[in-house]
Design an enzyme around this catalytic site. Structure first.
Site, PDB file in Angstrom:
ATOM      1  N   ASP A   1       0.699  -1.305  -0.061  1.00 36.31           N
ATOM      2  CA  ASP A   1      -0.149  -0.025  -0.026  1.00 36.31           C
ATOM      3  C   ASP A   1       0.700   1.276   0.091  1.00 36.31           C
ATOM      4  OD1 ASP A   1      -2.392   1.198  -0.065  1.00 36.31           O
ATOM      5  OD2 ASP A   1      -2.682   1.338   1.973  1.00 36.31           O
TER       6      ASP A   1
ATOM      7  N   ASN B   1     -11.132  -2.697  -5.832  1.00 37.52           N
ATOM      8  CA  ASN B   1     -10.394  -1.951  -6.383  1.00 37.52           C
ATOM      9  C   ASN B   1     -10.850  -1.435  -7.725  1.00 37.52           C
ATOM     10  OD1 ASN B   1      -6.886  -2.928  -5.038  1.00 37.52           O
ATOM     11  ND2 ASN B   1      -8.224  -1.157  -4.634  1.00 37.52           N
TER      12      ASN B   1
HETATM   13  C1  IPE Z   1      -5.395  -2.745  -0.609  1.00 39.44           C
HETATM   14  O1  IPE Z   1      -5.228  -1.503  -0.435  1.00 39.44           O
HETATM   15  C2  IPE Z   1      -5.488  -3.634  -1.537  1.00 39.44           C
HETATM   16  C3  IPE Z   1      -4.141  -3.693  -2.106  1.00 39.44           C
HETATM   17  C4  IPE Z   1      -2.954  -3.423  -1.659  1.00 39.44           C
HETATM   18  C5  IPE Z   1      -4.000  -4.265  -3.424  1.00 39.44           C
HETATM   19  P1  IPE Z   1      -6.194  -0.420  -0.576  1.00 39.44           P
HETATM   20  O2  IPE Z   1      -5.573   1.024  -0.795  1.00 39.44           O
HETATM   21  O3  IPE Z   1      -7.183  -0.772  -1.849  1.00 39.44           O
HETATM   22  O4  IPE Z   1      -6.984  -0.464   0.677  1.00 39.44           O
HETATM   23  P2  IPE Z   1      -7.986   0.623   1.582  1.00 39.44           P
HETATM   24  O5  IPE Z   1      -8.846   1.320   0.430  1.00 39.44           O
HETATM   25  O6  IPE Z   1      -6.891   1.776   1.883  1.00 39.44           O
HETATM   26  O7  IPE Z   1      -8.587  -0.171   2.572  1.00 39.44           O
HETATM   27  C1  IPE Z   2      -1.379   0.260  -3.460  1.00 38.23           C
HETATM   28  O1  IPE Z   2      -1.350   1.662  -3.481  1.00 38.23           O
HETATM   29  C2  IPE Z   2      -1.610  -0.283  -4.775  1.00 38.23           C
HETATM   30  C3  IPE Z   2      -2.902  -0.763  -5.192  1.00 38.23           C
HETATM   31  C4  IPE Z   2      -4.150  -0.886  -4.297  1.00 38.23           C
HETATM   32  C5  IPE Z   2      -3.030  -1.188  -6.398  1.00 38.23           C
HETATM   33  P1  IPE Z   2      -2.490   2.806  -3.446  1.00 38.23           P
HETATM   34  O2  IPE Z   2      -2.805   3.082  -4.940  1.00 38.23           O
HETATM   35  O3  IPE Z   2      -3.676   2.101  -2.711  1.00 38.23           O
HETATM   36  O4  IPE Z   2      -1.941   3.942  -2.823  1.00 38.23           O
HETATM   37  P2  IPE Z   2      -2.478   4.962  -1.804  1.00 38.23           P
HETATM   38  O5  IPE Z   2      -3.166   4.061  -0.773  1.00 38.23           O
HETATM   39  O6  IPE Z   2      -3.603   5.541  -2.597  1.00 38.23           O
HETATM   40  O7  IPE Z   2      -1.254   5.660  -1.420  1.00 38.23           O
HETATM   41 MG    MG Z   3      -4.176   2.162  -0.582  1.00 34.52          MG
END
Ligand code: IPE
Ligand code: IPE
Ligand code: MG
Length: 237
Positions: A25, A73
């Protein structure tokens, strides 16, 4: 039967971690901090995946599970979803030879068949090509949601007989993997976001402040060192 035995067939609890999972994340925040587009954060996230898979292989982990795309997602803007799909395809195309020759077995958890046909084809080619490998298993969670996985497992178990913790565990996407030892989440968020809810029953958890694009072998080593300090009790004493 205890949960530990259900998962581990009563074997010795290993001192080192065999199966580590990571909620990768913070790609978006990494990019935002630099006034860059989010897609660039994801691109740099792929570099972190490469470093981390190599490190896991060198450390002799049996399985490394990476949360790459959740069932939630899909709710992101279309251009971000398609950037993620593009990166996934390029990653498989660019790195498959390296996995194949380094004895890495690829495994997918989640309903990847919902992806576009060209992505599904690439994934299935990669699965077939690495199926005979018996080194580290790289498990990629794609269109994965733990609640979806448990629901699928429960209906499969019900169609065969009684629903019990063991019969559900045997139908989970992770059924052939060692029990989850350690779950890491980067970016400072402290939640599971629908990842490995069942498998995390007795996993150790480590939440790290590093944003995923900055993650590397030293962070993995640090988490594993912390893991060895933890006392796992599985409800006993
Ligand atoms: C979890 O991260 C999903 C992945 C790392 C693929 P998200 O960024 O989607 O989760 P939330 O929305 O912060 O809970
Ligand atoms: C994790 O990074 C990657 C995926 C969920 C695919 P994020 O895109 O969730 O990054 P933040 O949480 O917005 O920083
Ligand atoms: Mg995230």
């Amino acid at each position: 039967m205890s949960l530990l035995k259900a998962h581990d067939k009563g074997g010795e609890v290993p001192a080192g971690a065999r199966h580590v999972a990571i909620i990768m994340d913070g790609n978006g925040r990494w990019a935002k901090k630099r006034h860059m587009p989010r897609a660039l954060g994801h691109q740099r996230g792929v570099e972190a995946v490469r470093r981390t898979v190599k490190a896991a292989r060198d450390m002799g982990l049996q399985a490394l599970t990476l949360y790459a795309f959740s069932t939630e997602n899909w709710s992101r803007p279309e251009d971000e979803v398609s950037a993620l799909m593009g990166l996934m395809k390029r990653f498989i195309i660019a790195d498959l030879d390296e996995f194949a020759s380094n004895n890495v077995r690829l495994k997918i958890i989640g309903d990847y068949k919902a992806f576009a046909p060209d992505v599904v084809e690439l994934i299935e080619g990669a699965l077939a090509r690495t199926a005979g490998n018996d080194g580290t298993t790289l498990v990629v969670a794609l269109n994965y949601g733990s609640q979806d996985e448990i629901a699928r497992a429960a209906s499969a178990a019900a169609s065969k007989g009684a629903i019990t913790p063991e019969s559900i565990a045997a139908e989970l996407d992770t059924a052939d993997l060692p029990p989850l030892d350690l779950l890491i989440r980067t970016s400072g968020e402290v939640r599971l976001s629908n990842f490995l809810l069942w498998q995390a029953a007795y996993a150790e958890m480590i939440f790290m402040d590093v944003l995923w694009p900055d993650f590397g072998p030293a962070h993995l080593a640090e988490a594993l060192a912390e893991f060895t300090q933890r006392e796992r009790r599985y409800g006993g004493r």
